[in-house]
Design an enzyme around this catalytic site. Structure first.
Site, PDB file in Angstrom:
ATOM      1  N   HIS A 156      46.626  -2.487  36.192  1.00 35.10           N
ATOM      2  CA  HIS A 156      46.596  -1.052  35.854  1.00 35.10           C
ATOM      3  C   HIS A 156      46.447  -0.827  34.346  1.00 35.10           C
ATOM      4  O   HIS A 156      46.878   0.191  33.819  1.00 35.10           O
ATOM      5  CB  HIS A 156      47.864  -0.331  36.343  1.00 35.10           C
ATOM      6  CG  HIS A 156      48.261  -0.672  37.741  1.00 35.10           C
ATOM      7  ND1 HIS A 156      47.953   0.112  38.823  1.00 35.10           N
ATOM      8  CD2 HIS A 156      48.908  -1.757  38.236  1.00 35.10           C
ATOM      9  CE1 HIS A 156      48.417  -0.460  39.924  1.00 35.10           C
ATOM     10  NE2 HIS A 156      48.991  -1.596  39.601  1.00 35.10           N
ATOM     11  N   SER A 277      27.715   2.116  11.818  1.00 37.33           N
ATOM     12  CA  SER A 277      27.461   3.520  12.093  1.00 37.33           C
ATOM     13  C   SER A 277      26.719   4.102  10.897  1.00 37.33           C
ATOM     14  O   SER A 277      26.962   3.719   9.755  1.00 37.33           O
ATOM     15  CB  SER A 277      28.789   4.244  12.276  1.00 37.33           C
ATOM     16  OG  SER A 277      28.642   5.623  12.009  1.00 37.33           O
ATOM     17  N   LYS A 283      32.850   1.564  10.396  1.00 38.90           N
ATOM     18  CA  LYS A 283      32.645   1.132  11.784  1.00 38.90           C
ATOM     19  C   LYS A 283      31.944  -0.209  11.914  1.00 38.90           C
ATOM     20  O   LYS A 283      31.029  -0.527  11.174  1.00 38.90           O
ATOM     21  CB  LYS A 283      31.824   2.177  12.533  1.00 38.90           C
ATOM     22  CG  LYS A 283      32.510   3.514  12.612  1.00 38.90           C
ATOM     23  CD  LYS A 283      33.392   3.622  13.827  1.00 38.90           C
ATOM     24  CE  LYS A 283      32.533   4.016  14.998  1.00 38.90           C
ATOM     25  NZ  LYS A 283      33.327   4.281  16.177  1.00 38.90           N
ATOM     26  N   GLU A 290      28.587  -3.220  24.795  1.00 36.04           N
ATOM     27  CA  GLU A 290      28.351  -1.891  25.375  1.00 36.04           C
ATOM     28  C   GLU A 290      27.017  -1.832  26.114  1.00 36.04           C
ATOM     29  O   GLU A 290      26.909  -1.225  27.177  1.00 36.04           O
ATOM     30  CB  GLU A 290      28.381  -0.823  24.274  1.00 36.04           C
ATOM     31  CG  GLU A 290      29.761  -0.650  23.658  1.00 36.04           C
ATOM     32  CD  GLU A 290      29.705   0.196  22.406  1.00 36.04           C
ATOM     33  OE1 GLU A 290      29.813   1.425  22.515  1.00 36.04           O
ATOM     34  OE2 GLU A 290      29.548  -0.360  21.302  1.00 36.04           O
TER      35      GLU A 290
END
Ligand code: ARG
Length: 457
Positions: A156, A277, A283, A290
């Protein structure tokens, strides 16, 4: 341009129709296999005495030349000639005249295209299996180095119990072994030659199909000409397995993305595998992971697309089935890149040992506390309840498990003794899971030995 099938037509094909129905722009990817099949077909026609030696030799020689031209990118593909099959045949006719016109005897593009795709897919499956093996090797190498490293396992996405980090990576090895088995499985099922099925009913000439199968390295023959030309189950099965492998890679990617956050900080990715970024200078994004996660969507889409194309088609071949190729090619191309990308990430991954270890103590050891009481004769449910009260107590006091004194523990159960403090480390917790398939050091080491043997490391 005159079509090979133009006999019964009185007018030229509409330009739009040519554009709309052509497939050569993408099925030229099958050229190599189409020619391999042509050559085997020529040999079979020779055996059936449809061709004589000289004709067969000329055809084979010209086909080999065309194969070289295709390889070098010199072959000129024409949309007016619809697909890869008719492009190659038309070129043969241009070069050899009537001899070229004999090639398509006892064959239809319906059995031809099924044969091409099977030949192509057999090679691609083997290649994907090689990719998967490399990926598993990377997983085993990480496992070898992380037997003594502990981390929290999550259920979980809540901290559950400590595990050996190696155990986690070996879990993914198991996943990719099963995927490999799935590929072998569907390979075995698709390894049947359709050629000789004709358009739908079989062919008129005495083709020795077993001979053709041997030439093309097929294990068996399809046993029904309708079935052989009408089904795309082998592509669907492959698209499903590709989608499933995608799902597996996506879940692994997701874990690594989470672990890579500042909040977790379990891993660090090499700069060369991340991107920045354009607005936020701080970043460093895990884009490869991804994209792996994202591309899984199209693998699902390709499966659903072809399932939908096939639904409700009357027996046997229908032109709709031409829509099988782009999803197939797309899934193969992307899946291979996804596996490769994941391998790069795994090989470049830095594990932050201290952070992982620090995260593995405290409440993750509560189950061990309960099991301690079970060993002292308390029924598990009661022990579970006692351990739960200890958690509640600690939360209320804002304390950690490590802070507990024996007096405090004794308030919960008389069975607690000094030896309880000896069991409360993440490493000891894992080592009690000595069951086959568990995360104890000796068990994990045993699995690694087996894995190394199996992967040839
Ligand atoms: N390009 C077609 C396909 O991929 C080849 C088979 C066409 N057969 C036909 N009778 N038009 O399915």
């Amino acid at each position: 341009m005159k079509k090979p099938w133009s006999g019964r037509f009185h007018e030229e094909t509409d330009k739009f129709v040519e554009e709309f129905t052509e497939s050569v722009s993408f099925d030229k990817e099958l050229a190599e296999y189409d020619i391999e099949q042509d050559i085997a077909h020529v040999k079979t026609l020779l055996k059936a005495k449809v061709l004589d030696d000289e004709e067969a030799n000329k055809l084979i020689r010209e086909l080999s030349k065309i194969r070289e031209e295709v390889k070098k990118g010199e072959f000129e593909w024409k949309k007016e000639l619809e697909d890869v099959h008719m492009n190659i045949e038309a070129e043969l006719i241009k070069r050899l005249g009537d001899i070229g016109r004999k090639l398509h005897t006892a064959r239809s593009r319906n059995d031809q295209v099924a044969t091409d795709v099977k030949l192509f897919l057999k090679g691609e499956i083997k290649e994907i299996q090689r990719f998967l093996k490399e990926l598993r090797k990377s997983l085993v190498r990480i496992a070898e180095n992380t037997v003594d490293l502990v981390m929290p396992a999550y259920t979980h996405l809540q901290k559950a119990q400590p595990i050996r980090v190696a155990h986690y990576f070996l879990a993914y090895r198991e996943v990719f072994i099963k995927d490999d088995e799935r590929l072998s499985d569907l390979y075995r099922r698709l390894d049947e030659l359709p050629l000789g099925s004709g358009a739908v009913a079989g062919v008129d000439f005495p083709l020795e199909r077993f001979f053709t199968a041997k030439e093309l390295n097929f294990n068996k023959l399809t046993r029904n000409s309708i079935y052989a030309t009408a089904e795309r189950d082998f592509i669907l099965e492959f698209l499903f397995v590709a989608a499933l492998i995608g799902q597996h890679l996506s879940r692994l990617a997701e874990d690594l993305i989470i672990w890579n956050t500042e909040e977790f900080g379990f891993v660090e990715l090499p700069d060369k595998l991340c991107t920045g970024s354009s607005i936020m200078p701080q970043k460093k994004n895990p884009d490869v992971l991804e994209i792996i996660r994202g591309k899984t969507g199209r693998l699902y889409g390709n499966l659903i697309a072809l399932l939908t194309v096939m639904k409700g088609l009357p027996m046997a071949y229908n032109r709709d089935m031409q829509e099988d190729k782009e999803p197939l090619f797309d899934s193969i191309r992307n899946l291979k890149n996804m596996i490769k990308g994941m391998q790069l990430i795994l090989n470049g991954l830095t594990l932050k040992e201290q952070v992982m270890k620090r995260a593995s103590g405290n409440f993750l050891l509560i189950t061990d506390l309960a099991n301690y009481l079970v060993e002292k004769g308390i029924p598990f449910r009661t022990a579970h309840h006692i351990a739960g009260s200890i958690v509640a107590y600690l939360v209320e006091k804002g304390k950690k498990l490590e802070d507990l004194t024996l007096e405090e523990l004794k308030q919960f159960s008389e069975k607690f003794e000094k030896d309880v403090f000896g069991i409360l480390t993440p490493e000891k917790s894992t080592d009690r899971k000595r069951v086959f398939g568990g995360t104890a050091r000796e068990e994990v080491l045993r699995r690694i030995e087996v894995a190394k043997l199996e992967e040839g490391l």
